[in-house]
Design a protein around this motif. Structure first.
Motif, mmCIF file in Angstrom:
data_model
loop_
_atom_site.group_PDB
_atom_site.id
_atom_site.type_symbol
_atom_site.label_atom_id
_atom_site.label_comp_id
_atom_site.label_asym_id
_atom_site.label_seq_id
_atom_site.Cartn_x
_atom_site.Cartn_y
_atom_site.Cartn_z
ATOM 1 N N GLN A 19 0.829 -1.202 0.000
ATOM 2 C CA GLN A 19 0.000 0.000 0.000
ATOM 3 C C GLN A 19 0.866 1.256 0.000
ATOM 4 O O GLN A 19 0.540 2.243 -0.676
ATOM 5 N N ALA A 20 1.985 1.212 0.727
ATOM 6 C CA ALA A 20 2.895 2.357 0.752
ATOM 7 C C ALA A 20 3.522 2.583 -0.613
ATOM 8 O O ALA A 20 3.668 3.725 -1.069
ATOM 9 N N GLU A 21 3.878 1.476 -1.287
ATOM 10 C CA GLU A 21 4.476 1.603 -2.618
ATOM 11 C C GLU A 21 3.455 2.125 -3.628
ATOM 12 O O GLU A 21 3.782 2.920 -4.513
ATOM 13 N N GLN A 22 2.210 1.703 -3.480
ATOM 14 C CA GLN A 22 1.158 2.152 -4.392
ATOM 15 C C GLN A 22 0.892 3.650 -4.247
ATOM 16 O O GLN A 22 0.706 4.361 -5.231
ATOM 17 N N LEU A 23 0.884 4.144 -2.987
ATOM 18 C CA LEU A 23 0.639 5.573 -2.768
ATOM 19 C C LEU A 23 1.895 6.411 -2.961
ATOM 20 O O LEU A 23 1.806 7.626 -3.150
ATOM 21 N N GLY A 24 3.057 5.786 -2.894
ATOM 22 C CA GLY A 24 4.299 6.533 -3.046
ATOM 23 C C GLY A 24 4.669 7.336 -1.819
ATOM 24 O O GLY A 24 5.356 8.361 -1.932
ATOM 25 N N MET A 25 4.236 6.900 -0.641
ATOM 26 C CA MET A 25 4.566 7.602 0.597
ATOM 27 C C MET A 25 4.488 6.637 1.764
ATOM 28 O O MET A 25 3.809 5.607 1.698
ATOM 29 N N THR A 26 5.205 6.976 2.814
ATOM 30 C CA THR A 26 5.155 6.189 4.038
ATOM 31 C C THR A 26 3.988 6.665 4.904
ATOM 32 O O THR A 26 3.334 7.667 4.607
ATOM 33 N N GLU A 27 3.740 5.929 6.001
ATOM 34 C CA GLU A 27 2.669 6.328 6.906
ATOM 35 C C GLU A 27 2.968 7.686 7.540
ATOM 36 O O GLU A 27 2.061 8.505 7.714
ATOM 37 N N ARG A 28 4.231 7.940 7.845
ATOM 38 C CA ARG A 28 4.594 9.236 8.430
ATOM 39 C C ARG A 28 4.354 10.365 7.446
ATOM 40 O O ARG A 28 3.864 11.440 7.816
ATOM 41 N N GLN A 29 4.685 10.149 6.166
ATOM 42 C CA GLN A 29 4.435 11.164 5.142
ATOM 43 C C GLN A 29 2.935 11.382 4.931
ATOM 44 O O GLN A 29 2.491 12.512 4.696
ATOM 45 N N ARG A 30 2.162 10.289 5.029
ATOM 46 C CA ARG A 30 0.705 10.434 4.884
ATOM 47 C C ARG A 30 0.133 11.242 6.050
ATOM 48 O O ARG A 30 -0.747 12.097 5.867
ATOM 49 N N ARG A 31 0.655 11.001 7.253
ATOM 50 C CA ARG A 31 0.192 11.757 8.415
ATOM 51 C C ARG A 31 0.590 13.234 8.295
ATOM 52 O O ARG A 31 -0.166 14.119 8.702
ATOM 53 N N LYS A 32 1.746 13.484 7.729
ATOM 54 C CA LYS A 32 2.154 14.872 7.522
ATOM 55 C C LYS A 32 1.240 15.545 6.498
ATOM 56 O O LYS A 32 0.916 16.732 6.636
ATOM 57 N N PHE A 33 0.806 14.793 5.486
ATOM 58 C CA PHE A 33 -0.149 15.319 4.508
ATOM 59 C C PHE A 33 -1.461 15.702 5.194
ATOM 60 O O PHE A 33 -2.036 16.771 4.940
ATOM 61 N N GLU A 34 -1.929 14.847 6.111
ATOM 62 C CA GLU A 34 -3.141 15.158 6.873
ATOM 63 C C GLU A 34 -2.946 16.417 7.725
ATOM 64 O O GLU A 34 -3.837 17.280 7.786
ATOM 65 N N PHE A 35 -1.796 16.495 8.372
ATOM 66 C CA PHE A 35 -1.514 17.634 9.243
ATOM 67 C C PHE A 35 -1.524 18.940 8.456
ATOM 68 O O PHE A 35 -2.139 19.935 8.869
ATOM 69 N N GLU A 36 -0.830 18.968 7.307
ATOM 70 C CA GLU A 36 -0.774 20.190 6.506
ATOM 71 C C GLU A 36 -2.139 20.551 5.941
ATOM 72 O O GLU A 36 -2.474 21.737 5.814
ATOM 73 N N LEU A 37 -2.932 19.543 5.622
ATOM 74 C CA LEU A 37 -4.287 19.812 5.147
ATOM 75 C C LEU A 37 -5.129 20.421 6.267
ATOM 76 O O LEU A 37 -5.929 21.338 6.040
ATOM 77 N N MET A 38 -4.949 19.926 7.497
ATOM 78 C CA MET A 38 -5.679 20.484 8.630
ATOM 79 C C MET A 38 -5.244 21.916 8.913
ATOM 80 O O MET A 38 -6.076 22.768 9.257
ATOM 81 N N ARG A 39 -3.957 22.201 8.753
ATOM 82 C CA ARG A 39 -3.473 23.570 8.913
ATOM 83 C C ARG A 39 -4.129 24.495 7.873
ATOM 84 O O ARG A 39 -4.512 25.627 8.179
#
Length: 695
Positions: free
Chosen positions: A327-347
């Motif tokens: 799943q990480a390879e399919q999305l091209g990001m790790t779980e930490r990077q995905r969480r950072k994406f969520e954080f920046e979207l919330m900001r």
């Protein structure tokens, strides 16, 4: 040795501490989940009672004015004859009696509301008294107004109505409106939308007392000037009103030395009381109200954003925790990077909602100010028809009065215009204060920033040279287009350096925070010394525990300095990741993560964010949460430093409790081991004591 005299006080103190802790947790839960409640119920539970507490004393003051003078006059014939100089017609006794009864009932209703706000009288007892009392007072005054208008005419005479009659109309309308608002408050409490009590701050609870003080001060000053200057009492009320509100129309001014001398202390004292009232209203509208409505706006923006993302498959997948390498390879990001994406979207959601909330507040307050201006001008235009004012002239008068300029070229002379001005000005001055405050967050801030920017690049250079500022501007623009490049891993920074890479002059800590920082510093030294001693003994487990405590206390001290900053500090994702790791959360571990729910309906979803937020250590599981969910630390009204500080303190408390229990168990085991050994000396001493007692 046990002292029986201390058992009861210690147990009582323990109960008090536990109850205080429970109350704090309950308030915390309510504060964290405030964004889930519709804004209208905040108005019903907080804003409506405060409006009633503000306008209730004002209505009673107007009732006093309605009782202070007869309601009818005969206008004299001939040139210059007007209603202000008319001959008084004595009112019938039953009108005065009913007017007095209305005032007494209204005062009882005000006292019941005041005692309820002060928590001296229960909600279920006070509210029926308040609501029924105000409705009865309103109905009685309306009946008197109708009777005086149509049934007490003087045939064959040019009659007019005095200022007291119009004050009665104002009082009746206010009583009816605030009683209706309190009906909505009682309905919401009955339906269970909020508890049957007023959870008000100290400044909000004292708003009613401040309003009472101002109205009593104004009427008391009017009584003094009525005696000193020989004015009519209601003309003196008109004078004290525009004096304390600093309008200074000038149609009435003291002529005697005594009146002018009394003006010095009277004006200063009244302006101070008025400042307290306006400050409390500003606290309600601009602080508590802004946070409540702002939190609700963030929630609405969050729901809109999630609905849009669910329609796009690529964006939708980024909301689901990554549980496998495929799943990480399919999305091209790790779980930490995905969480950072969520954080920046919330900001991004926070910033958009905050900006929109500021402009909405300016639009609403500005619209209210314009309504006061135009409607007030319309009322004055109609009231002063004998002076042949034009509507533009009334607009000019209302505008100069709203801005407290008060040239004095236009003044009220009619019996209806003066009471209308008193009521209108009491609304206009706080409204203007709120408009100016909202402009400070939007228009004024933009103009100030533009002026500073132009000044720094032209004739007023700041501390940093222009070249440095240009580099920072280019760097910030480049970082927006390339967010992932050069992302610093704050986990590699030494403990205690979080957020301190670039120090800014954002205001120092409070005095209480400085005292707490000193205590925490001493504890920090002790933990570091204990870790050093454990290392010398070769006890790696104790060393790790003391180092962990040292890191918690060090970060506690750093975050403590961030409290009270203006604007409130917002941490980066890397800083949040470090704080969460100290609290037992790992941003790389997907087991504590979940997909953000769009609509929060179930009770389970409405619970606080993480286990540390509501537990004293009895439960060890961690609730799953998302940066975009309702359990996110970025949701709610609490500032980020306060949130982090509270969770760090809870985590530290749990760790120290574990350490205390461990030492306690160890000492008990040692005592039990010592008790297994025979002791002849102790047996001999016990025998001697027994013999002494028998002797």
């Amino acid at each position: 040795m046990n002292d029986p005299g201390l058992d009861e006080p210690i147990q009582q103190h323990s109960k008090d501490v536990e109850q205080e802790r429970k109350n704090e947790i309950d308030f915390q839960k309510e504060d964290e989940q405030a964004f889930l409640d519709p804004s209208r119920w905040w108005f019903a539970s907080t804003a409506f009672p405060l409006l009633a507490g503000t306008f209730g004393p004002m209505a009673s003051a107007f009732s006093v004015c309605a009782l202070s003078q007869n309601w009818r006059v005969i206008v004299p014939h001939g040139p210059g004859g007007n209603e202000a100089e008319g001959f008084i017609v004595k009112d019938p006794g039953w009108l005065l009696a009913i007017n007095s009864i209305s005032l007494v009932i209204a005062l009882i209703a005000n006292v019941a509301l005041l005692l309820n706000m002060a928590r001296r009288l229960s909600f279920s007892i006070a509210q029926p008294i308040t609501i029924v009392g105000w409705f009865i007072a309103s109905i009685l005054l309306i009946a008197l107004v109708v009777t005086a208008t149509y049934s007490l005419e003087l045939p064959g005479e040019d009659r007019a109505l005095t200022q007291a009659f119009y004050y009665a109309i104002l009082a009746a309308g206010l009583y009816f409106i605030i009683a209706t608002l309190m009906c909505v408050t009682v309905y919401g409490a009955h339906k269970g939308h909020y508890p049957q009590e007023f959870k008000l701050t100290m400044s909000q609870r004292t708003l009613m007392l401040q309003t009472i003080s101002f109205m009593v001060y104004m009427l008391g000053g009017a009584a003094v000037y009525h005696r000193v200057e020989g004015w009519k009492f209601l003309d003196a009320v008109y004078f004290t009103n525009y004096t304390l509100l600093t309008v200074g129309i000038g149609s009435l001014a003291p002529k005697t030395h005594t009146g002018r001398a009394l003006l010095f202390p009277f004006a200063i004292g009244g302006i101070v009381i008025l400042g307290l009232v306006v400050g409390s209203i500003r606290s309600l509208v601009l602080e508590r109200g802004k946070k409540k409505l702002g939190s609700r706006m963030v929630e609405k923006k969050r729901v809109q954003m999630l609905k849009k993302m669910h329609k796009k498959e690529e964006q939708h997948q980024k909301l689901t925790p990554i549980k496998s390498a495929e799943q990480a390879e399919q999305l091209g990001m790790t779980e930490r990077q995905r969480r950072k994406f969520e954080f920046e979207l919330m900001r991004q959601i926070q910033n958009q909602a905050t900006s929109r909330q500021k402009w909405n507040a300016l639009f609403i307050s500005g619209s209210a100010w314009l309504v006061l201006w135009f409607v007030g001008a319309l009322v004055f235009w109609k009231a002063e028809h004998q002076q042949e004012w034009s509507y533009f002239g009334a607009l000019y008068f209302a505008y100069t009065s709203l801005l407290t300029i008060g040239y004095g070229d236009f003044t009220n002379f009619s019996n209806s215009g003066k009471p209308a001005f008193v009521f209108w000005s009491l609304l206009a001055v706080p409204a203007l204060t709120i408009v100016i405050s909202n402009m400070g967050d939007t228009v004024v801030k933009g103009i100030r920033d533009l002026t500073d920017y132009l000044g720094e690049f032209t004739i007023l250079p700041g501390e940093n040279p222009t070249r440095t500022k240009a580099k920072k501007l280019l760097t910030s623009i480049r970082s927006k287009f390339d967010k992932d490049e050069g992302a610093a891993n704050m986990m590699d920074q030494p403990p205690g350096m979080i957020g301190e890479t670039e120090k800014q002059d954002r205001g120092g800590p409070h005095r209480e925070a400085m005292a707490t920082d000193c205590i925490a510093g001493e504890v920090e030294k002790e933990e570091l010394e204990d870790a050093t001693e454990a290392a010398k003994r070769g006890d790696e487990l104790a060393k790790s525990a003391h180092e962990y405590h040292y890191q918690l206390i060090r970060e506690f001290r750093i975050v403590l300095k961030h409290l009270g900053e203006t604007p409130p500090r917002q941490y980066t994702y890397e800083e949040w990741a470090w704080f969460l790791k100290l609290m037992g959360e790992d941003e790389d571990d997907q087991s504590s993560h979940r997909k953000a729910p769009i609509n929060v309906r179930s009770k389970k979803d409405q619970e606080p964010d993480m286990q540390q937020a509501a537990s004293d250590g009895s439960k060890q599981q961690t609730r799953q949460w998302s940066w975009l969910g309702n359990r996110s630390p970025l949701m709610g009204e609490e500032d980020e430093p306060a949130w982090v500080l509270e969770r760090l303190s809870i985590t530290l408390e749990k760790e120290l409790r574990k350490q205390h229990e461990k030492k306690k168990n160890s000492s008990q085991g040692q005592k039990e081991g010592d008790g297994m050994k025979p002791s002849s000396s102790s047996g001999s001493s016990q025998t001697l004591e027994q013999q002494a007692k028998e002797g």
